[in-house]
Design an enzyme around this catalytic site. Structure first.
Site, short mmCIF file in Angstrom:
data_model
loop_
_atom_site.label_atom_id
_atom_site.label_comp_id
_atom_site.label_asym_id
_atom_site.label_seq_id
_atom_site.Cartn_x
_atom_site.Cartn_y
_atom_site.Cartn_z
CG ASP A 48 32.21 53.54 55.57
OD1 ASP A 48 33.38 53.73 55.21
OD2 ASP A 48 31.28 53.25 54.78
N1 URA Z 1 31.67 49.03 52.37
C1 URA Z 1 31.10 50.17 52.81
O1 URA Z 1 30.37 50.82 52.10
N2 URA Z 1 31.40 50.58 54.06
C2 URA Z 1 32.18 49.89 54.91
O2 URA Z 1 32.39 50.29 56.05
C3 URA Z 1 32.74 48.70 54.42
C4 URA Z 1 32.47 48.29 53.16
#
Ligand code: URA
Length: 271
Positions: free
Chosen positions: A137
């Site tokens: 993310d």
């Molecule tokens: N899980 C999440 O919630 N976000 C990420 O970036 C990676 C794994």
């Protein structure tokens, strides 16, 4: 006369439409610009330009269509130099800072991981087309792998590979063993059950979570489901590959790290 650049990423359908069923039971043809990029000669956008400029031949004939299928076994030459038959698999470990988008190849826009990674690459690595291995993310920091081998992307991101991904989450509320226990048992999320995770409390606001799948926002959703909304998330390891480079930096993994750490078999080195 200026020629309109071809649309990206439509070659599989082009190959199919050109002669449906022709490649059934055989290795599928690559398309020309991608074959050149895969061989590590130059990135795909440069390959498109070289093709359109008439610098590329396939089995001795100039081909000016970047999306022309390349039959398996064909000899492709760029400026008269034959492509190496198989590009070596290369994997980079990049330390993603917060606030960068994990974009797909071909979307090297401002604000993406490519904007930070690509300018650092030496010429022997810059000639490859790099694919992010999964996504983090925008706000998530930590280990993000890149590779020139799309099969490796599929291998590492497939839930069937069960490669562990270790995250450390900073959570708003206080965590305790009782709250995190459902994560160890396996939770039900909106998109179905998630596998049991390995969970360790580092302190009341720091939870280590290791998962063997990689669904969208999975770790945040898992922690959210047990009343521990995530303030910050960081990935420390993928398989046996630990993050060991400074923020925004990268390093090339060794073949042993790829085969053992990522459980991805590589062909023996020639000679
Ligand atoms: N899980 C999440 O919630 N976000 C990420 O970036 C990676 C794994």
């Amino acid at each position: 006369m200026s020629r309109k650049p071809p649309p990206r990423r439509t070659a599989p359908s082009l190959a199919k439409n050109a002669n449906p069923g022709r490649w059934e039971g055989k290795a599928k043809p690559d398309w020309l610009s991608r074959a050149i990029a895969r061989a590590g000669v130059m990135p795909q956008d440069e390959a498109q330009e070289a093709i359109q400029a008439g610098r590329v031949t396939v089995n001795g004939r100039v081909v000016k269509q970047p999306l022309a299928p390349v039959p398996p076994g064909a000899t492709v030459r760029v400026d008269g130099v034959a492509l190496p038959t198989a590009a070596p698999t290369r994997v980079l470990a990049f330390h993603k800072p917060a606030e960068l988008l994990t974009s797909t190849v071909g979307q090297h826009r401002v604000g993406t991981v490519y904007e930070v990674l690509l300018p650092q690459l030496p010429p022997d690595l810059a000639r490859f087309t790099w694919h992010a291995v999964g996504r983090l993310d925008r706000g998530t920091t930590g280990l993000l792998l890149f590779t020139n081998d799309e099969k490796l992307v599929a291998h590492v991101t497939s839930p069937d590979t069960r490669l562990p991904k270790r995250y450390v989450a900073t959570v708003f509320s206080e965590a305790d063993e009782e709250k995190v226990e459902p994560l160890r048992q396996g939770l039900e999320l909106e998109d179905g059950p998630v596998r049991p995770a390995t969970v360790r409390l580092r302190d009341a606001h720091t939870v280590e979570v290791t998962v063997t799948e990689g669904r969208n926002h999975q770790v945040k959703r898992m922690l959210g489901a047990v009343g521990l909304p995530v303030r910050a998330l960081h990935r420390e390891a993928v398989g046996g590959v630990e993050l060991d480079v400074a923020e925004s930096g990268f390093r090339l993994l060794s073949d042993a790290e790829v085969t053992e750490g990522l459980r991805y078999p590589l062909p023996p080195a020639p000679g």
